[in-house]
Write a protein that holds these residues in place. Sequence first.
Motif, PDB file in Angstrom:
ATOM      1  N   TYR A 170      31.152 -39.494  77.368  1.00  0.00           N
ATOM      2  CA  TYR A 170      30.696 -38.294  76.644  1.00  0.00           C
ATOM      3  C   TYR A 170      29.418 -38.600  75.882  1.00  0.00           C
ATOM      4  O   TYR A 170      29.270 -39.672  75.308  1.00  0.00           O
ATOM      5  N   TYR A 193      25.599 -31.551  79.911  1.00  0.00           N
ATOM      6  CA  TYR A 193      26.359 -30.540  79.149  1.00  0.00           C
ATOM      7  C   TYR A 193      27.431 -29.904  80.047  1.00  0.00           C
ATOM      8  O   TYR A 193      28.579 -29.731  79.636  1.00  0.00           O
ATOM      9  N   CYS A 194      27.055 -29.575  81.295  1.00  0.00           N
ATOM     10  CA  CYS A 194      28.016 -28.948  82.197  1.00  0.00           C
ATOM     11  C   CYS A 194      29.043 -29.962  82.698  1.00  0.00           C
ATOM     12  O   CYS A 194      30.225 -29.669  82.793  1.00  0.00           O
ATOM     13  N   LYS A 195      28.564 -31.166  83.013  1.00  0.00           N
ATOM     14  CA  LYS A 195      29.470 -32.203  83.554  1.00  0.00           C
ATOM     15  C   LYS A 195      30.609 -32.497  82.596  1.00  0.00           C
ATOM     16  O   LYS A 195      31.765 -32.605  83.013  1.00  0.00           O
ATOM     17  N   GLN A 196      30.314 -32.663  81.325  1.00  0.00           N
ATOM     18  CA  GLN A 196      31.372 -33.124  80.425  1.00  0.00           C
ATOM     19  C   GLN A 196      32.290 -32.015  79.957  1.00  0.00           C
ATOM     20  O   GLN A 196      33.167 -32.227  79.139  1.00  0.00           O
ATOM     21  N   SER A 197      32.119 -30.823  80.508  1.00  0.00           N
ATOM     22  CA  SER A 197      33.085 -29.772  80.245  1.00  0.00           C
ATOM     23  C   SER A 197      34.288 -29.890  81.181  1.00  0.00           C
ATOM     24  O   SER A 197      35.294 -29.233  80.979  1.00  0.00           O
ATOM     25  N   LYS A 198      34.187 -30.747  82.167  1.00  0.00           N
ATOM     26  CA  LYS A 198      35.298 -30.899  83.103  1.00  0.00           C
ATOM     27  C   LYS A 198      36.443 -31.656  82.447  1.00  0.00           C
ATOM     28  O   LYS A 198      36.218 -32.577  81.674  1.00  0.00           O
ATOM     29  N   MET A 199      37.656 -31.278  82.786  1.00  0.00           N
ATOM     30  CA  MET A 199      38.824 -31.864  82.128  1.00  0.00           C
ATOM     31  C   MET A 199      38.945 -33.359  82.345  1.00  0.00           C
ATOM     32  O   MET A 199      39.417 -34.075  81.490  1.00  0.00           O
ATOM     33  N   ASP A 200      38.551 -33.819  83.511  1.00  0.00           N
ATOM     34  CA  ASP A 200      38.790 -35.236  83.785  1.00  0.00           C
ATOM     35  C   ASP A 200      37.551 -36.086  83.525  1.00  0.00           C
ATOM     36  O   ASP A 200      37.506 -37.243  83.914  1.00  0.00           O
ATOM     37  N   TYR A 201      36.574 -35.534  82.865  1.00  0.00           N
ATOM     38  CA  TYR A 201      35.369 -36.316  82.575  1.00  0.00           C
ATOM     39  C   TYR A 201      35.746 -37.439  81.627  1.00  0.00           C
ATOM     40  O   TYR A 201      36.393 -37.229  80.616  1.00  0.00           O
ATOM     41  N   GLU A 233      36.086 -39.907  78.786  1.00  0.00           N
ATOM     42  CA  GLU A 233      35.670 -39.808  77.383  1.00  0.00           C
ATOM     43  C   GLU A 233      34.623 -40.851  77.034  1.00  0.00           C
ATOM     44  O   GLU A 233      33.746 -40.599  76.214  1.00  0.00           O
ATOM     45  N   ILE A 246      33.668 -40.943  72.810  1.00  0.00           N
ATOM     46  CA  ILE A 246      34.306 -40.196  71.717  1.00  0.00           C
ATOM     47  C   ILE A 246      34.354 -41.060  70.459  1.00  0.00           C
ATOM     48  O   ILE A 246      34.627 -42.247  70.523  1.00  0.00           O
ATOM     49  N   ASN A 282      40.019 -29.804  88.050  1.00  0.00           N
ATOM     50  CA  ASN A 282      38.642 -30.301  87.979  1.00  0.00           C
ATOM     51  C   ASN A 282      37.619 -29.337  88.542  1.00  0.00           C
ATOM     52  O   ASN A 282      36.427 -29.469  88.276  1.00  0.00           O
ATOM     53  N   LEU A 291      31.530 -30.920  72.259  1.00  0.00           N
ATOM     54  CA  LEU A 291      31.203 -30.718  73.654  1.00  0.00           C
ATOM     55  C   LEU A 291      32.420 -30.811  74.544  1.00  0.00           C
ATOM     56  O   LEU A 291      32.455 -30.194  75.595  1.00  0.00           O
ATOM     57  N   LEU A 296      34.489 -27.426  75.605  1.00  0.00           N
ATOM     58  CA  LEU A 296      33.899 -26.323  76.370  1.00  0.00           C
ATOM     59  C   LEU A 296      34.862 -25.866  77.449  1.00  0.00           C
ATOM     60  O   LEU A 296      35.718 -26.604  77.892  1.00  0.00           O
ATOM     61  N   GLU A 297      34.738 -24.639  77.894  1.00  0.00           N
ATOM     62  CA  GLU A 297      35.555 -24.131  78.975  1.00  0.00           C
ATOM     63  C   GLU A 297      35.299 -24.929  80.240  1.00  0.00           C
ATOM     64  O   GLU A 297      34.192 -25.389  80.488  1.00  0.00           O
ATOM     65  N   GLN A 298      36.360 -25.033  81.041  1.00  0.00           N
ATOM     66  CA  GLN A 298      36.236 -25.691  82.336  1.00  0.00           C
ATOM     67  C   GLN A 298      35.223 -24.940  83.184  1.00  0.00           C
ATOM     68  O   GLN A 298      35.276 -23.740  83.321  1.00  0.00           O
ATOM     69  N   LYS A 324      44.426 -30.547  77.381  1.00  0.00           N
ATOM     70  CA  LYS A 324      44.145 -31.865  77.935  1.00  0.00           C
ATOM     71  C   LYS A 324      45.154 -32.920  77.457  1.00  0.00           C
ATOM     72  O   LYS A 324      45.605 -33.753  78.225  1.00  0.00           O
TER      73      LYS A 324
END
Lengths: 170, 395
Positions: free
Chosen positions: B318, B305-313, B315, B82, A118, A90, A93-95, A36
């Motif tokens: 979070y 939990y799943c949403k913030q694993s995305k790269m462009d979420y 910060e 963060i 994304n 958190l 985590l993996e994408q 990232k």
Amino acid sequence: MEELIKKAQEGDKEAFTDLILQFKDDLYKIAKSRLKEDEDVYDAIQETIMIAFQSISKLKQIKSFKAWLIKILINESNNIYRKKKKIISLNELEQEEGIKDTKIEYAETKLDFNFFCNNLKYEDRIIVLLYYMEQFTDAEIGKILNIKENTVKTKRTRAKQEIKNKMKGT
Amino acid sequence: MDNLDKKIYQEINTNIEIPTMLETKIKEVLNNNNIENKKSYKPWTKIATTACATVIMTAGIVYAGATVYEKIWKEPTKIIGIVSDNITEEDLKGTISEIEAKDKADEILRKFGYTNEKIKTMRLEKDGDDIVWHIETNNKLSVSFDAKGGEGLCLFSDDILFKDIHNYRTTREEAEKTARKLCEKYGYNIDAYNYVETYFNMDTEEESYIWYVNFSKKPDNLVDRYNQISIAFVPEIDELRYFIVTEGKYENNPIYITEEQAKETALTEEQKTNINYKIKETNAELGIAAMNTDAYARTIDYQQYCKQSKMDYLEKNYVVYHTDERIRKVWKVTIEYDIPMEEIFLEDSFNMNDLGYTYYIDATTGEVIGGESPEINIKAEYKNGNLVEIPTEEK
């Protein structure tokens, strides 16, 4: 490029640097698909350059230079990714697949670099990038990622279906 | 090639800005300019952040015969966004001074034989809730250690990568012997570290010129990666690439919870995620793990939990939780779901988090004290037009 590689194999640092600069955009995108932070991307690329320069004299097939370089980069990117991974963090985590809550028609969705970052998990994302962006074959991708060609095909099929469905916003 | 392929080919290279700094970073590598060591290896085991402000005090206790064990899990503190890495006055409490840090750095350099190194820069850094001194020398050596006097250490030599080292070779067996010899040379008694892992930098042993050996402690036959010595070196010349000492306070707590009890707790917890697939299997094994808030975050709000694993979420959005630092004996209970191959590979709505999860169930108190995403690798291929899973043996 062949000329530069030969010079680099004889220890010419300037030639090797010029060679790397030709691929800088590709290296950036490949590393960025995993890491990232730009600082980590730079680290991965710098480590790759050092390792590749020291090993380039062993490279037998000049035409596979790019695939060889990218393979080293993917390993270094993964190393940095793993080392920075924290158990409780958190944001490490993996994408995963995102949650789409808007419907977008097929033709309007832009399938740019960000879309893949994304919407695809890393395993699928790197295959898509290597196939469509770098235009490697499934066999070459298999060698880069150390997986079977059939596995590459399967994942690419899955990724393409996933892209299609994401675009429909279902 | 269909229309989607064409669209991907046309658009995949768009909308990515290559930073102008990249060219500078590439040019400086082989020009022997100084490269700032940005590595952030963590020699100490404070993986979970400290100082949870207790919201609810749990007064529960666990009886084991005549001994009473107090529950250890406390409701974590929630933080949005963060956490800043600015060092506060509070952070500085208990840290050694710059003079003491310099003395310690000099001592480490002497111990490792770097007698000609001069300290170039020194700074305090924040790493989660840890405060470390980070030192760099004139020859691209970096040393990090706990600013509060712990024994953890992280020594890195980037200079070695500029040398002509790619012809040096060794074997796996010899690499381990060399690693042991070097650890002893630097004053580390390896006898207590009886779990060894060895790997190398290139694709094959025959091509490799940097070797990595990890020595971990193994109390009661459980690998303790929080108490580890990791060494990377160039064989034949025995020069270091890195040397990392990790020292954690493993509590060696007794086992009062059975495997079945642990599984039951994990399964009850997992129900909170409302993942509707049938469970394929649940496995448990004893292990050593650091308390964390991953399982807590997962079950309290699975969507987030799943949403913030995305790269462009973003910060700033979070949701992060803090907990105490405890390294405990746990049951690692892995729950794996039974999902059709077509759904994993072809369904839009499939979420990889749904594949399964590993819970840490405290072996003494039976509480859920953390967790992690398990390594569940599913590979499939088309056979006779159908997508089938490749059996484990062939993977």
